[in-house]
Design a protein around this motif. Structure first.
Motif, mmCIF file in Angstrom:
data_model
loop_
_atom_site.group_PDB
_atom_site.id
_atom_site.type_symbol
_atom_site.label_atom_id
_atom_site.label_comp_id
_atom_site.label_asym_id
_atom_site.label_seq_id
_atom_site.Cartn_x
_atom_site.Cartn_y
_atom_site.Cartn_z
ATOM 1 N N LYS A 128 0.700 -1.302 0.028
ATOM 2 C CA LYS A 128 0.506 0.224 -0.164
ATOM 3 C C LYS A 128 0.470 1.281 -0.187
ATOM 4 C CE LYS A 128 -3.630 -2.161 2.308
ATOM 5 N NZ LYS A 128 -4.205 -2.136 3.387
ATOM 6 N N GLY A 129 1.918 0.818 0.073
ATOM 7 C CA GLY A 129 3.183 2.186 0.133
ATOM 8 C C GLY A 129 3.303 2.711 1.586
ATOM 9 N N ARG A 130 2.062 2.286 2.549
ATOM 10 C CA ARG A 130 2.228 2.975 3.646
ATOM 11 C C ARG A 130 1.379 2.269 5.429
ATOM 12 N NH1 ARG A 130 0.387 8.291 5.169
ATOM 13 N NH2 ARG A 130 -0.429 7.452 6.910
ATOM 14 N N GLY A 131 2.254 1.976 5.809
ATOM 15 C CA GLY A 131 1.639 1.112 6.843
ATOM 16 C C GLY A 131 1.984 1.794 8.328
ATOM 17 N N VAL A 132 0.562 2.724 9.163
ATOM 18 C CA VAL A 132 0.781 2.539 10.475
ATOM 19 C C VAL A 132 0.963 1.557 11.518
ATOM 20 C CG1 VAL A 132 -0.653 3.448 11.851
ATOM 21 C CG2 VAL A 132 -1.518 3.761 10.354
ATOM 22 N N VAL A 133 2.638 1.951 12.477
ATOM 23 C CA VAL A 133 2.743 0.685 13.127
ATOM 24 C C VAL A 133 2.005 1.156 14.247
ATOM 25 C CG1 VAL A 133 4.666 0.809 14.501
ATOM 26 C CG2 VAL A 133 4.719 1.506 11.894
ATOM 27 N N GLY A 134 1.542 2.300 15.336
ATOM 28 C CA GLY A 134 0.395 2.643 16.373
ATOM 29 C C GLY A 134 0.678 3.442 16.144
ATOM 30 N N VAL A 135 -0.195 4.499 17.829
ATOM 31 C CA VAL A 135 -1.442 5.398 18.407
ATOM 32 C C VAL A 135 -0.204 5.312 18.875
ATOM 33 C CG1 VAL A 135 -3.106 6.715 17.887
ATOM 34 C CG2 VAL A 135 -2.928 5.002 16.397
ATOM 35 N N TYR A 136 0.209 6.375 19.243
ATOM 36 C CA TYR A 136 1.080 6.634 20.714
ATOM 37 C C TYR A 136 0.919 8.609 20.929
ATOM 38 C CZ TYR A 136 3.529 2.747 19.855
ATOM 39 O OH TYR A 136 3.861 1.330 18.853
ATOM 40 N N THR A 137 1.098 8.654 21.867
ATOM 41 C CA THR A 137 1.464 10.415 22.699
ATOM 42 C C THR A 137 2.417 10.822 21.504
ATOM 43 O OG1 THR A 137 3.118 10.297 24.204
ATOM 44 C CG2 THR A 137 0.745 9.789 25.090
ATOM 45 N N TRP A 138 2.715 12.271 21.069
ATOM 46 C CA TRP A 138 3.628 12.831 20.705
ATOM 47 C C TRP A 138 5.133 12.507 21.293
ATOM 48 C CZ3 TRP A 138 5.164 14.855 16.888
ATOM 49 C CH2 TRP A 138 5.857 15.397 16.938
ATOM 50 N N ASP A 139 5.472 12.569 22.719
ATOM 51 C CA ASP A 139 6.824 11.877 23.315
ATOM 52 C C ASP A 139 7.018 10.676 22.495
ATOM 53 O OD1 ASP A 139 7.064 14.873 23.902
ATOM 54 O OD2 ASP A 139 6.334 13.576 26.286
ATOM 55 N N VAL A 140 5.953 10.101 22.476
ATOM 56 C CA VAL A 140 6.679 8.371 22.469
ATOM 57 C C VAL A 140 6.670 8.184 20.833
ATOM 58 C CG1 VAL A 140 5.619 5.746 22.818
ATOM 59 C CG2 VAL A 140 5.577 6.654 24.140
ATOM 60 N N ALA A 141 5.854 8.783 20.165
ATOM 61 C CA ALA A 141 5.806 8.755 18.481
ATOM 62 C C ALA A 141 7.172 9.110 18.183
ATOM 63 C CB ALA A 141 4.315 9.720 17.918
ATOM 64 N N SER A 142 7.137 10.369 18.233
ATOM 65 C CA SER A 142 8.607 11.127 18.065
ATOM 66 C C SER A 142 9.444 10.219 18.210
ATOM 67 C CB SER A 142 8.924 12.383 18.269
ATOM 68 O OG SER A 142 8.721 12.626 19.638
ATOM 69 N N THR A 143 9.864 9.462 19.933
ATOM 70 C CA THR A 143 10.762 9.386 20.097
ATOM 71 C C THR A 143 11.517 7.806 19.250
ATOM 72 O OG1 THR A 143 10.598 10.209 22.219
ATOM 73 C CG2 THR A 143 12.294 8.034 21.631
ATOM 74 N N ARG A 144 10.030 7.331 18.783
ATOM 75 C CA ARG A 144 9.839 6.016 18.114
ATOM 76 C C ARG A 144 10.434 5.998 16.916
ATOM 77 N NH1 ARG A 144 6.324 1.324 20.748
ATOM 78 N NH2 ARG A 144 7.135 2.328 22.883
ATOM 79 N N ALA A 145 9.938 7.319 16.317
ATOM 80 C CA ALA A 145 10.405 8.046 14.741
ATOM 81 C C ALA A 145 11.576 8.397 14.629
ATOM 82 C CB ALA A 145 9.474 8.651 14.125
ATOM 83 N N THR A 146 12.093 8.974 15.353
ATOM 84 C CA THR A 146 14.132 9.541 15.250
ATOM 85 C C THR A 146 14.831 8.230 15.826
ATOM 86 O OG1 THR A 146 13.224 11.420 16.823
ATOM 87 C CG2 THR A 146 15.788 10.833 16.900
ATOM 88 N N ARG A 147 14.301 7.422 16.417
ATOM 89 C CA ARG A 147 15.251 6.124 17.067
ATOM 90 C C ARG A 147 14.875 4.914 15.924
ATOM 91 N NH1 ARG A 147 13.953 1.065 20.841
ATOM 92 N NH2 ARG A 147 15.689 -0.108 20.456
ATOM 93 N N VAL A 148 13.873 4.432 14.629
ATOM 94 C CA VAL A 148 13.982 4.081 13.424
ATOM 95 C C VAL A 148 14.850 5.178 12.354
ATOM 96 C CG1 VAL A 148 12.556 3.678 11.131
ATOM 97 C CG2 VAL A 148 11.395 3.706 13.794
ATOM 98 N N HIS A 149 14.681 6.530 12.035
ATOM 99 C CA HIS A 149 15.091 7.126 11.386
ATOM 100 C C HIS A 149 17.259 7.283 11.894
ATOM 101 C CE1 HIS A 149 12.687 9.660 10.394
ATOM 102 N NE2 HIS A 149 12.093 8.956 9.190
ATOM 103 N N ARG A 150 17.083 6.819 13.261
ATOM 104 C CA ARG A 150 18.566 6.085 13.741
ATOM 105 C C ARG A 150 19.378 5.268 13.046
ATOM 106 N NH1 ARG A 150 20.514 4.160 17.965
ATOM 107 N NH2 ARG A 150 18.942 4.447 18.954
ATOM 108 N N ILE A 151 18.848 3.821 13.071
ATOM 109 C CA ILE A 151 18.973 3.286 12.688
ATOM 110 C C ILE A 151 19.016 2.598 11.081
ATOM 111 C CG2 ILE A 151 18.256 0.376 13.003
ATOM 112 C CD1 ILE A 151 16.953 1.149 16.006
#
Length: 105
Positions: free
Chosen positions: A67-90
């Protein structure tokens, strides 16, 4: 004993405030498809960063792939942005261009 530190509570006015707590705003974490990131790496990211089990990680990876994209989960801003940053770093460490965004839920 001295009354210098004592307060006169009779003369204080206490105002009642009508503040109500509200639930925090929630944000979706979304992985985006590209032509270079392997399916195995996406499953690994889903398991390591988002603590998904293999069947859920595989289902989300297939959404990203088909589909070109997939929703991983729904989180508060702090959790969502921290996990996205971690994905980009890895992904950068492993030399993959995997994109991960945070969107209002």
């Amino acid at each position: 004993m001295s009354d210098q530190g004592a307060r006169n509570f009779d003369s204080e006015v206490v105002e009642k405030s009508d503040q109500r707590l509200k639930e925090p705003e929630m944000y979706k974490v979304v992985l985006h498809n590209d032509h270079y990131t392997t399916m195995e790496f996406v499953v690994e990211i889903l398991m390591v960063v988002f603590h998904k089990e293999v069947p859920d990680a595989t289902r989300i990876m297939l959404d990203v792939h088909k589909k070109g994209r997939g929703v991983v989960g729904v989180y508060t801003w702090d959790v969502a942005s921290t996990r996205a940053t971690r994905v980009h770093r890895i992904a950068k460490e492993r030399e993959f261009p995997l994109r991960c965004t945070v969107e209002p839920a």
